[in-house]
Write an enzyme that holds these catalytic residues in place. Structure first.
Site, PDB file in Angstrom:
ATOM      1  N   LYS B 104       0.882  -1.162   0.000  1.00  0.00           N
ATOM      2  CA  LYS B 104       0.000   0.000   0.000  1.00  0.00           C
ATOM      3  C   LYS B 104       0.920   1.211   0.000  1.00  0.00           C
ATOM      4  O   LYS B 104       1.576   1.515   1.001  1.00  0.00           O
ATOM      5  CB  LYS B 104      -0.900   0.002   1.240  1.00  0.00           C
ATOM      6  CG  LYS B 104      -1.843   1.195   1.247  1.00  0.00           C
ATOM      7  CD  LYS B 104      -2.541   1.382   2.573  1.00  0.00           C
ATOM      8  CE  LYS B 104      -2.975   2.825   2.694  1.00  0.00           C
ATOM      9  NZ  LYS B 104      -3.432   3.164   4.038  1.00  0.00           N
ATOM     10  N   GLY B 165      -7.167   9.582   9.993  1.00  0.00           N
ATOM     11  CA  GLY B 165      -7.429   9.714  11.426  1.00  0.00           C
ATOM     12  C   GLY B 165      -8.377  10.840  11.796  1.00  0.00           C
ATOM     13  O   GLY B 165      -8.625  11.076  12.978  1.00  0.00           O
ATOM     14  N   GLY B 192     -10.181   8.401   6.876  1.00  0.00           N
ATOM     15  CA  GLY B 192     -11.106   9.488   7.171  1.00  0.00           C
ATOM     16  C   GLY B 192     -12.485   9.067   7.619  1.00  0.00           C
ATOM     17  O   GLY B 192     -13.303   9.897   8.004  1.00  0.00           O
ATOM     18  N   THR B 214      -8.144   4.071  12.398  1.00  0.00           N
ATOM     19  CA  THR B 214      -8.464   4.859  13.590  1.00  0.00           C
ATOM     20  C   THR B 214      -9.925   4.752  14.006  1.00  0.00           C
ATOM     21  O   THR B 214     -10.224   4.716  15.208  1.00  0.00           O
ATOM     22  CB  THR B 214      -8.106   6.341  13.337  1.00  0.00           C
ATOM     23  OG1 THR B 214      -6.789   6.401  12.805  1.00  0.00           O
ATOM     24  CG2 THR B 214      -8.152   7.142  14.621  1.00  0.00           C
TER      25      THR B 214
END
Lengths: 72, 261
Positions: B104, B165, B192, B214
């Site tokens: 990634k 995050g 996000g 997150t």
């Protein structure tokens, strides 16, 4: 001889292969990547790769990502 | 449906993935919580970072003792890399530390926003693709960049929903929709997401998968949130495939008028 492992100066006996270094640090070779003087080694080279005086060794592995952590 | 029993695999570069929810492994309290949350999420792809082993104060536990690489696809990221050189170096180290060519790819442009440096991203992707890597790029919600990434050989694109995050949810749904209509490769909405409805929305818009870290790890109860995200992604995917009704300004009666007194 002196080598630098993950930024830390270490005094080590000679000869010292990468496999021996990993064993002495209690690290499993199949779980890490090793870079010597910015060259990434193949895992198959660990047993025969002799470290030399002044070598800069980096040992890395996977951690939880991507929280901020110490980088190279 | 939460057991992914409906046959709807995600295929990227010839690899078949069962789950359309991919999860990160950062920010958890400990490895045990990481393991439980990932299990609850139903994800079969987990992202990891590559970092120096702590040789002076070594915890004998290794992440891979908790996340079995035989059970999960381990997707190393290049988080924290701000230059093409760093991103390429970390990708090569990830390949050396792991077992696959998957990466990634992140080339971060700015510390405050963690937005991608898309020029650097394209440059790094080209280098890595030439070296045989399967590059999954973390990119901006920019359809032109997404198309360029597809054109140079990325088998999927991973546009952000909002800053990493931030939990802000999808900031630009129209751009994401344009990306989905523009590229012919899977679109994985990455970063996000704040809560379950954000993930469901991404899937309803037609995303092929959602990647988050997150939103789960930072929740008061990460394991419960992982379960919520699993349902949300499944629900959103099914709603997308089922096809929603069009929006209308005025009411349409559901009950017949005939037969009323």
């Amino acid at each position: 001889m002196y080598i630098i492992v993950n930024g830390e100066l270490q005094e080590r006996g000679h000869p010292l292969t990468v496999t021996h270094l990993l064993e002495s640090l209690d690290l499993r070779s199949e779980r890490v990547a090793v870079e010597v003087n910015f060259k990434i080694l193949d895992r198959s080279d660990f047993p025969t790769w002799n470290l030399q005086e002044g070598d800069k060794v980096e040992i890395l592995s996977f951690i939880g990502g991507g929280a901020p952590q110490q980088r190279l | 449906m939460s057991d992914h029993s409906f046959q709807d695999p995600l295929i990227i570069a010839g690899r078949e993935f069962r789950s359309r929810l991919w999860v990160g492994t950062g920010k958890y309290k400990d490895f045990e919580e990481t393991r439980k949350a990932i299990e609850a999420s139903g994800a079969d792809v987990v992202t990891v970072a590559v970092r120096r082993v702590n040789i002076t104060d070594r915890n004998s536990d290794n992440l891979l003792d908790y996340i079995d690489p035989k059970k999960y696809t381990i997707l190393p990221n290049t988080a924290g890399c701000y230059t093409v050189e760093d991103a390429v170096r970390y990708s090569r180290l990830a390949r050396a530390a792991g077992v696959s060519d998957l990466v990634k790819l992140e080339v971060i442009g700015d510390e405050r926003t963690l937005f991608p440096d898309t020029a650097g991203l394209i440059e790094a992707a080209k280098i890595l693709i030439a070296e045989g890597f399967i590059v999954l790029p973390y990119t901006n919600d920019d359809p032109i960049v997404a198309k360029k990434l597809m054109d140079i050989g990325c088998p999927a694109v991973m546009p952000l929903a909002a800053p990493i995050g931030s939990g802000l949810g999808i900031r630009n749904p129209y751009n994401l929709k344009i990306i989905m209509e523009t590229v012919k490769v899977p679109v994985i909405v990455d970063a996000g997401v704040g809560t379950a409805s954000d993930a469901a929305l991404a899937m309803e818009y037609g995303a092929d998968a959602v990647l988050m870290n997150t939103a789960i790890a930072g929740a008061n109860d990460p394991i419960m949130m992982a379960t919520a995200m699993r349902y949300a992604v499944d629900a959103g995917r099914l709603a997308f495939k089922a096809g929603r009704i069009p929006r209308k300004l005025y009411a349409t009666a559901s009950s017949p008028i005939e037969g009323m007194l």
